[in-house]
Design a protein around this motif. Structure first.
Motif, PDB file in Angstrom:
ATOM      1  N   ARG A  17       0.595  -1.174   0.129  1.00 13.65           N
ATOM      2  CA  ARG A  17      -0.597  -0.054  -0.271  1.00 13.65           C
ATOM      3  C   ARG A  17       0.661   1.292  -0.009  1.00 13.65           C
ATOM      4  O   ARG A  17       0.074   2.311   0.077  1.00 13.65           O
ATOM      5  CB  ARG A  17      -0.389  -0.312   1.146  1.00 13.65           C
ATOM      6  N   SER A  18       2.298   1.031   0.188  1.00 16.06           N
ATOM      7  CA  SER A  18       2.977   1.971   0.189  1.00 16.06           C
ATOM      8  C   SER A  18       3.282   2.748  -1.403  1.00 16.06           C
ATOM      9  O   SER A  18       3.920   2.097  -1.891  1.00 16.06           O
ATOM     10  CB  SER A  18       4.486   2.213   1.032  1.00 16.06           C
ATOM     11  N   PRO A  19       2.823   4.397  -0.997  1.00 14.57           N
ATOM     12  CA  PRO A  19       3.513   4.661  -1.933  1.00 14.57           C
ATOM     13  C   PRO A  19       5.520   4.543  -2.291  1.00 14.57           C
ATOM     14  O   PRO A  19       5.459   4.388  -3.827  1.00 14.57           O
ATOM     15  CB  PRO A  19       3.073   5.934  -2.347  1.00 14.57           C
ATOM     16  N   VAL A  20       5.943   4.160  -1.863  1.00 15.33           N
ATOM     17  CA  VAL A  20       7.561   4.119  -2.116  1.00 15.33           C
ATOM     18  C   VAL A  20       7.621   2.677  -1.112  1.00 15.33           C
ATOM     19  O   VAL A  20       8.768   2.568  -0.848  1.00 15.33           O
ATOM     20  CB  VAL A  20       8.582   5.384  -1.129  1.00 15.33           C
ATOM     21  N   ALA A  21       6.881   1.897  -1.604  1.00 11.56           N
ATOM     22  CA  ALA A  21       6.645   0.004  -0.803  1.00 11.56           C
ATOM     23  C   ALA A  21       8.622  -0.430  -0.996  1.00 11.56           C
ATOM     24  O   ALA A  21       8.740  -0.970  -0.278  1.00 11.56           O
ATOM     25  CB  ALA A  21       5.992  -0.965  -1.815  1.00 11.56           C
ATOM     26  N   ASP A  22       8.751   0.051  -2.108  1.00  9.53           N
ATOM     27  CA  ASP A  22       9.681  -0.850  -2.661  1.00  9.53           C
ATOM     28  C   ASP A  22      11.077  -0.079  -1.688  1.00  9.53           C
ATOM     29  O   ASP A  22      12.285  -1.042  -1.328  1.00  9.53           O
ATOM     30  CB  ASP A  22      10.616  -0.660  -4.313  1.00  9.53           C
ATOM     31  N   ALA A  23      11.807   0.725  -1.691  1.00  8.91           N
ATOM     32  CA  ALA A  23      12.192   1.697  -0.828  1.00  8.91           C
ATOM     33  C   ALA A  23      12.336   1.265   0.312  1.00  8.91           C
ATOM     34  O   ALA A  23      13.392   0.839   1.987  1.00  8.91           O
ATOM     35  CB  ALA A  23      11.906   3.901  -1.428  1.00  8.91           C
ATOM     36  N   LEU A  24      10.567   0.971   1.142  1.00 10.43           N
ATOM     37  CA  LEU A  24      10.376   1.345   2.187  1.00 10.43           C
ATOM     38  C   LEU A  24      10.831  -0.404   2.539  1.00 10.43           C
ATOM     39  O   LEU A  24      10.962  -1.171   3.514  1.00 10.43           O
ATOM     40  CB  LEU A  24       9.102   0.765   2.696  1.00 10.43           C
ATOM     41  N   ALA A  25      11.109  -1.446   1.819  1.00 12.95           N
ATOM     42  CA  ALA A  25      10.836  -2.731   1.739  1.00 12.95           C
ATOM     43  C   ALA A  25      12.940  -3.046   1.517  1.00 12.95           C
ATOM     44  O   ALA A  25      13.372  -3.335   2.674  1.00 12.95           O
ATOM     45  CB  ALA A  25      10.380  -3.552   0.459  1.00 12.95           C
ATOM     46  N   GLY A  26      13.075  -1.805   0.957  1.00 10.11           N
ATOM     47  CA  GLY A  26      14.534  -1.514   0.959  1.00 10.11           C
ATOM     48  C   GLY A  26      15.083  -1.919   2.641  1.00 10.11           C
ATOM     49  O   GLY A  26      16.109  -1.862   3.173  1.00 10.11           O
ATOM     50  N   LEU A  27      14.470  -0.525   3.407  1.00  7.97           N
ATOM     51  CA  LEU A  27      14.796  -0.405   4.509  1.00  7.97           C
ATOM     52  C   LEU A  27      14.443  -1.409   5.837  1.00  7.97           C
ATOM     53  O   LEU A  27      15.105  -0.981   6.794  1.00  7.97           O
ATOM     54  CB  LEU A  27      13.766   1.405   4.470  1.00  7.97           C
ATOM     55  N   ARG A  28      13.672  -2.274   5.259  1.00  2.00           N
ATOM     56  CA  ARG A  28      12.951  -2.756   6.557  1.00  2.00           C
ATOM     57  C   ARG A  28      13.806  -4.084   5.880  1.00  2.00           C
ATOM     58  O   ARG A  28      14.688  -4.848   7.363  1.00  2.00           O
ATOM     59  CB  ARG A  28      11.689  -3.880   5.599  1.00  2.00           C
ATOM     60  N   ALA A  29      14.445  -4.225   5.386  1.00  3.53           N
ATOM     61  CA  ALA A  29      15.921  -5.768   5.178  1.00  3.53           C
ATOM     62  C   ALA A  29      17.043  -4.926   6.151  1.00  3.53           C
ATOM     63  O   ALA A  29      17.578  -5.930   6.025  1.00  3.53           O
ATOM     64  CB  ALA A  29      15.597  -5.700   3.149  1.00  3.53           C
ATOM     65  N   ASN A  30      17.158  -3.478   5.687  1.00  6.36           N
ATOM     66  CA  ASN A  30      18.364  -3.125   6.307  1.00  6.36           C
ATOM     67  C   ASN A  30      18.397  -3.039   8.139  1.00  6.36           C
ATOM     68  O   ASN A  30      19.160  -3.536   8.158  1.00  6.36           O
ATOM     69  CB  ASN A  30      18.435  -1.636   5.919  1.00  6.36           C
ATOM     70  N   GLU A  31      16.791  -2.964   8.017  1.00  5.11           N
ATOM     71  CA  GLU A  31      16.738  -3.474   9.550  1.00  5.11           C
ATOM     72  C   GLU A  31      17.022  -4.502  10.524  1.00  5.11           C
ATOM     73  O   GLU A  31      18.312  -4.859  10.992  1.00  5.11           O
ATOM     74  CB  GLU A  31      15.586  -2.108  10.245  1.00  5.11           C
ATOM     75  N   ALA A  32      16.577  -5.884   9.299  1.00  2.00           N
ATOM     76  CA  ALA A  32      16.960  -7.337   9.428  1.00  2.00           C
ATOM     77  C   ALA A  32      17.821  -7.622   9.339  1.00  2.00           C
ATOM     78  O   ALA A  32      18.264  -8.415  10.013  1.00  2.00           O
ATOM     79  CB  ALA A  32      15.756  -7.865   8.212  1.00  2.00           C
ATOM     80  N   ARG A  33      18.740  -6.819   8.259  1.00  2.59           N
ATOM     81  CA  ARG A  33      20.330  -7.401   7.754  1.00  2.59           C
ATOM     82  C   ARG A  33      21.130  -7.015   9.571  1.00  2.59           C
ATOM     83  O   ARG A  33      22.010  -7.445  10.557  1.00  2.59           O
ATOM     84  CB  ARG A  33      20.622  -7.032   7.581  1.00  2.59           C
ATOM     85  N   TYR A  34      20.602  -5.337  10.131  1.00  3.87           N
ATOM     86  CA  TYR A  34      21.555  -5.241  11.248  1.00  3.87           C
ATOM     87  C   TYR A  34      21.281  -5.906  12.957  1.00  3.87           C
ATOM     88  O   TYR A  34      21.970  -6.458  13.064  1.00  3.87           O
ATOM     89  CB  TYR A  34      21.324  -3.919  11.271  1.00  3.87           C
ATOM     90  N   PHE A  35      20.115  -6.562  12.566  1.00  4.79           N
ATOM     91  CA  PHE A  35      19.600  -6.877  13.173  1.00  4.79           C
ATOM     92  C   PHE A  35      20.134  -8.389  13.762  1.00  4.79           C
ATOM     93  O   PHE A  35      20.539  -9.408  15.108  1.00  4.79           O
ATOM     94  CB  PHE A  35      18.195  -7.752  14.221  1.00  4.79           C
ATOM     95  N   SER A  36      20.606  -9.509  12.506  1.00 10.33           N
ATOM     96  CA  SER A  36      21.073 -10.564  12.524  1.00 10.33           C
ATOM     97  C   SER A  36      22.509  -9.899  11.984  1.00 10.33           C
ATOM     98  O   SER A  36      22.748 -11.240  13.237  1.00 10.33           O
ATOM     99  CB  SER A  36      21.067 -10.979  10.742  1.00 10.33           C
ATOM    100  N   ASN A  37      23.057  -9.482  11.397  1.00 10.81           N
ATOM    101  CA  ASN A  37      24.692  -9.266  11.835  1.00 10.81           C
ATOM    102  C   ASN A  37      25.000  -8.928  12.991  1.00 10.81           C
ATOM    103  O   ASN A  37      26.142  -9.586  14.107  1.00 10.81           O
ATOM    104  CB  ASN A  37      25.122  -8.326  11.258  1.00 10.81           C
ATOM    105  N   LYS A  38      23.894  -8.340  14.242  1.00 12.52           N
ATOM    106  CA  LYS A  38      24.599  -7.848  15.367  1.00 12.52           C
ATOM    107  C   LYS A  38      24.296  -8.293  16.250  1.00 12.52           C
ATOM    108  O   LYS A  38      24.853  -8.633  17.524  1.00 12.52           O
ATOM    109  CB  LYS A  38      24.107  -6.475  16.275  1.00 12.52           C
ATOM    110  N   TYR A  39      23.168  -9.337  16.424  1.00  9.50           N
ATOM    111  CA  TYR A  39      22.345  -9.718  17.266  1.00  9.50           C
ATOM    112  C   TYR A  39      21.939 -11.066  17.392  1.00  9.50           C
ATOM    113  O   TYR A  39      21.004 -12.011  18.210  1.00  9.50           O
ATOM    114  CB  TYR A  39      21.394  -9.190  17.966  1.00  9.50           C
ATOM    115  N   ALA A  40      22.228 -11.523  16.296  1.00 12.82           N
ATOM    116  CA  ALA A  40      22.054 -12.683  15.400  1.00 12.82           C
ATOM    117  C   ALA A  40      20.460 -13.331  15.783  1.00 12.82           C
ATOM    118  O   ALA A  40      19.821 -14.160  15.927  1.00 12.82           O
ATOM    119  CB  ALA A  40      22.884 -14.090  15.683  1.00 12.82           C
ATOM    120  N   HIS A  41      19.658 -11.730  15.496  1.00 12.70           N
ATOM    121  CA  HIS A  41      18.364 -12.591  15.871  1.00 12.70           C
ATOM    122  C   HIS A  41      16.977 -12.188  14.197  1.00 12.70           C
ATOM    123  O   HIS A  41      17.970 -11.566  13.479  1.00 12.70           O
ATOM    124  CB  HIS A  41      17.814 -10.854  15.857  1.00 12.70           C
ATOM    125  N   VAL A  42      16.319 -12.512  14.389  1.00 15.77           N
ATOM    126  CA  VAL A  42      15.652 -12.630  13.123  1.00 15.77           C
ATOM    127  C   VAL A  42      14.472 -11.961  12.862  1.00 15.77           C
ATOM    128  O   VAL A  42      13.886 -11.871  14.060  1.00 15.77           O
ATOM    129  CB  VAL A  42      15.024 -14.248  13.110  1.00 15.77           C
TER     130      VAL A  42
END
Length: 154
Positions: A17-42
Motif C-alpha cells: 500500500r505504500s507509495p514507496v513500497a520498494d524503498a520501504l522494503a529495502g529499509l525494512r531489509a536493512n533493519e533485518a540485516r542489522y539485527f541479524s549481524n549484530k544480535y543473530a536475531h531473526v
C-alpha cells in the motif's frame, strides 16, 4: 500473518500500500540485516492490526515525549528483546519507520529513531522539529534519519 524479513531477496510483502513500497522494503531489509549481524536475531514483522499493543506503545511514547502524532497509517510492527534492550519498530504507509530503543535497565539508553524511505518527503509532523542526516545503504538507497532521547518511563 507474520513475515520473516529476508534481507537477501528483498520483498514488498505487507508494504504494498505504500507509495514507496520498494524503498520501504529495502529499509525494512536493512533493519533485518542489522539485527541479524549484530544480535543473530531473526527480524519478523506483523501486520499492524495484529499487534495493536506495539503500535499503541510507539504512539504513546511519541505523544507523551514530544506531542507527536504520526498522520500516516501503520502497516507493520515488530518488537525484539535483545541484550536487555526492547526495540519496537512501526513501519508506516508513507515510508516512515519509527523505532523505540528502550533499555530495560534503569539509566540505560532510551531513544526514538525516525528513518525515511528513499523518495518520501519529511512528514509535516517532523519537518519543523528534526533535521535528518543521510546515510547510504545497499538495500535501502539513501536513508534519512533522526532521533531524540526518551526521558520518561514506559
Amino acid at each position: 500473518m507474520s513475515y520473516v524479513v529476508d534481507f537477501v531477496n528483498v520483498s514488498t510483502v505487507g508494504l504494498e500500500r505504500s507509495p514507496v513500497a520498494d524503498a520501504l522494503a529495502g529499509l525494512r531489509a536493512n533493519e533485518a540485516r542489522y539485527f541479524s549481524n549484530k544480535y543473530a536475531h531473526v527480524f519478523t514483522t506483523h501486520p499492524a492490526a495484529e499487534v495493536p499493543d506495539l503500535v499503541e506503545y510507539v504512539r504513546r511514547v511519541l505523544a507523551e515525549e514530544r506531542g507527536i502524532v504520526i498522520a500516516s497509517p501503520p502497516l507493520e510492527a515488530t518488537e525484539a528483546l535483545v541484550d536487555g534492550v526492547r526495540w519496537t519498530h512501526v513501519f508506516h504507509e508513507s515510508g516512515l519507520v519509527v523505532n523505540v530503543l528502550y533499555a530495560l535497565e534503569p539509566g540505560g539508553k532510551r531513544a526514538v529513531g525516525f528513518k525515511l524511505a528513499d523518495g518520501m518527503e519529511v512528514p509535516d509532523e517532523l519537518a519543523d522539529t528534526f533535521k535528518f542526516a543521510r546515510q547510504k545503504s545497499k538495500l535501502a538507497g539513501t536513508i534519512r534519519g533522526s532521533y531524540f532521547v526518551v526521558k520518561g518511563e514506559y
